[in-house]
Motif scaffolding. Structure first.
Motif, short mmCIF file in Angstrom:
data_model
loop_
_atom_site.label_atom_id
_atom_site.label_comp_id
_atom_site.label_asym_id
_atom_site.label_seq_id
_atom_site.Cartn_x
_atom_site.Cartn_y
_atom_site.Cartn_z
N MET A 1 0.90 -1.09 -0.01
CA MET A 1 -0.01 0.00 0.13
C MET A 1 0.73 1.28 0.02
N THR A 2 0.45 2.28 -0.82
CA THR A 2 1.32 3.56 -1.01
C THR A 2 0.54 4.58 -0.52
N LEU A 3 1.22 5.62 0.41
CA LEU A 3 0.65 6.62 1.21
C LEU A 3 1.13 7.95 1.08
N ALA A 4 0.39 8.76 1.04
CA ALA A 4 0.91 10.28 1.16
C ALA A 4 0.29 11.10 2.36
N ILE A 5 1.09 12.04 2.91
CA ILE A 5 0.42 12.85 4.07
C ILE A 5 0.61 14.23 3.46
N MET A 6 -0.33 14.89 3.46
CA MET A 6 -0.16 16.68 3.19
C MET A 6 -1.34 17.42 3.98
N GLN A 7 -0.62 18.43 4.28
CA GLN A 7 -1.98 19.62 4.99
C GLN A 7 -2.90 19.86 3.94
N PRO A 8 -4.00 20.14 4.43
CA PRO A 8 -5.06 20.22 3.37
C PRO A 8 -5.34 21.47 2.75
N TYR A 9 -4.99 21.47 1.40
CA TYR A 9 -5.15 22.85 0.62
C TYR A 9 -6.34 23.03 0.01
N PHE A 10 -6.94 24.16 -0.33
CA PHE A 10 -8.12 24.28 -0.81
C PHE A 10 -7.85 24.78 -2.56
N LEU A 11 -8.70 23.72 -3.07
CA LEU A 11 -8.57 23.80 -4.80
C LEU A 11 -7.20 23.92 -5.16
N PRO A 12 -6.44 23.05 -4.93
CA PRO A 12 -5.05 23.04 -4.79
C PRO A 12 -4.59 23.14 -6.52
N TYR A 13 -3.13 23.04 -6.66
CA TYR A 13 -2.46 23.14 -8.03
C TYR A 13 -2.50 21.66 -8.35
N ILE A 14 -2.13 21.47 -9.74
CA ILE A 14 -2.00 20.08 -10.34
C ILE A 14 -1.07 19.30 -9.49
N GLY A 15 -0.06 19.51 -8.95
CA GLY A 15 1.07 18.72 -8.24
C GLY A 15 0.42 18.06 -7.06
N TYR A 16 -0.41 18.84 -6.42
CA TYR A 16 -1.21 18.27 -4.98
C TYR A 16 -1.92 16.89 -5.58
N MET A 17 -2.80 17.25 -6.85
CA MET A 17 -3.65 16.14 -7.11
C MET A 17 -2.89 14.96 -7.90
N GLN A 18 -1.80 15.28 -8.35
CA GLN A 18 -0.91 14.25 -8.95
C GLN A 18 -0.47 13.29 -7.46
N LEU A 19 -0.06 13.90 -6.51
CA LEU A 19 0.12 13.11 -5.50
C LEU A 19 -1.06 12.24 -4.85
N ILE A 20 -2.40 12.73 -4.84
CA ILE A 20 -3.40 12.32 -4.44
C ILE A 20 -3.28 10.91 -5.32
N LEU A 28 -5.03 13.58 4.93
CA LEU A 28 -5.15 15.20 4.95
C LEU A 28 -4.64 15.46 6.55
N TYR A 29 -3.38 16.09 6.67
CA TYR A 29 -3.02 16.37 8.00
C TYR A 29 -3.52 17.52 8.49
N ASP A 30 -4.41 17.48 9.17
CA ASP A 30 -5.40 18.69 9.61
C ASP A 30 -5.22 18.76 11.31
N ASP A 31 -4.46 17.81 11.77
CA ASP A 31 -4.20 18.33 13.49
C ASP A 31 -2.90 18.73 13.67
N VAL A 32 -2.26 19.51 12.68
CA VAL A 32 -0.88 20.27 12.79
C VAL A 32 -1.21 21.78 12.80
N ALA A 33 -0.17 22.45 13.20
CA ALA A 33 -0.52 23.94 13.43
C ALA A 33 -0.91 24.61 11.89
N PHE A 34 -1.84 25.51 12.17
CA PHE A 34 -2.20 26.17 10.90
C PHE A 34 -1.04 27.33 10.69
N ILE A 35 -0.81 27.34 9.13
CA ILE A 35 0.32 28.44 8.82
C ILE A 35 -0.50 29.55 7.97
N ASN A 36 0.04 30.48 8.84
CA ASN A 36 -0.78 32.04 8.29
C ASN A 36 0.01 32.17 6.86
#
Length: 237
Positions: A1-20, A28-36
């Motif tokens: 099984m192949t896995l990836a982990i990334m912070q949630p990005y809204f309507l992201p660019y093609i590279g993010y969708m390639q990773l998915i 979706l790494y959503d319990d880490v610090a929000f980055i302004n």
């Protein structure tokens, strides 16, 4: 099984969708610090031939909060304003009639959570593109928030029984292949190839391409079959 982990990005660019698209499970790494001023609630569109940064307004967002603790602003007008911007910018795009209903469904999703909005948006984008990757919000399952950095990534891989972990190319200095190998996990980094497609001209007859905009831009100018090919335009290193 192949896995990836990334912070949630809204309507992201093609590279993010390639990773998915490259993995079986995407966390979706959503319990880490929000980055302004990051990409959790922002991205770029093509408006009048120029890149335009849009932002989903948030309420009391802070780097002292986790992403899943950050709420959308109370004023709902941002949704109609963003949709109006997209309509004005792309109504003459070749795929507008099929992509705009998808965009409206995503932006009008009823929630006060930026993490849940991003999760919903990615579910809808995956369905539209025929991507079958399983999406998981890290806040709902792993219970390992005491771990940090690489150790937490490795623990999620173990819990998911992953044999391969794929990370964006920018993480080459953060993660160590021998350490992953000791855990029985192959570590790879994904590197997008150059992707270009016809966009509107700038009004002066020139057609200078503006790269790496939101997936919405790419979908407005390309049919699903073309986008599926673009999703494979990367190499693993």
């Amino acid at each position: 099984m192949t896995l990836a982990i990334m912070q949630p990005y809204f309507l992201p660019y093609i590279g993010y969708m390639q990773l998915i698209n490259a993995v079986d499970t995407f966390v979706l790494y959503d319990d880490v610090a929000f980055i302004n001023r990051g990409w959790v609630n922002r991205n770029r569109l093509l408006i009048n031939g120029q890149e335009h940064l849009f932002t989903v307004p948030l309420k009391d967002a802070s780097q002292n909060k986790r992403i899943n603790e950050v709420h959308l602003a109370d004023d709902p007008k941002w949704r109609s304003k963003l949709l109006k911007t997209i309509e004005q910018g792309y109504r003459k795009a070749p795929c507008y009639q099929t992509v705009m209903p998808l965009t409206e469904k995503i932006i009008n999703f009823t929630t006060d959570s930026i993490a849940d909005l991003v999760h919903f948006s990615l579910v809808e984008l995956n369905q539209y593109l025929g991507i079958t990757t399983r999406l998981v919000q890290s806040s709902t399952i792993y219970n390992n928030g005491e771990l940090k950095a690489q150790e937490r990534i490795l623990d999620i891989c173990r819990q998911e029984n992953a044999q391969r972990y794929i990370n964006p190319i920018g993480g080459t200095e953060l993660y160590d292949k021998p350490t992953f190998a000791q855990a029985g996990i192959d570590l790879n980094f994904i590197k997008s190839r150059k992707i270009e497609y016809p966009q509107f001209n700038r009004g002066d007859g020139r057609t200078e391409f503006v790269p790496w905009l939101s997936i919405i831009d790419l979908l407005m100018f390309n049919d699903i079959a073309t986008v599926k090919t673009m999703l494979t335009e990367y190499e693993l290193v």
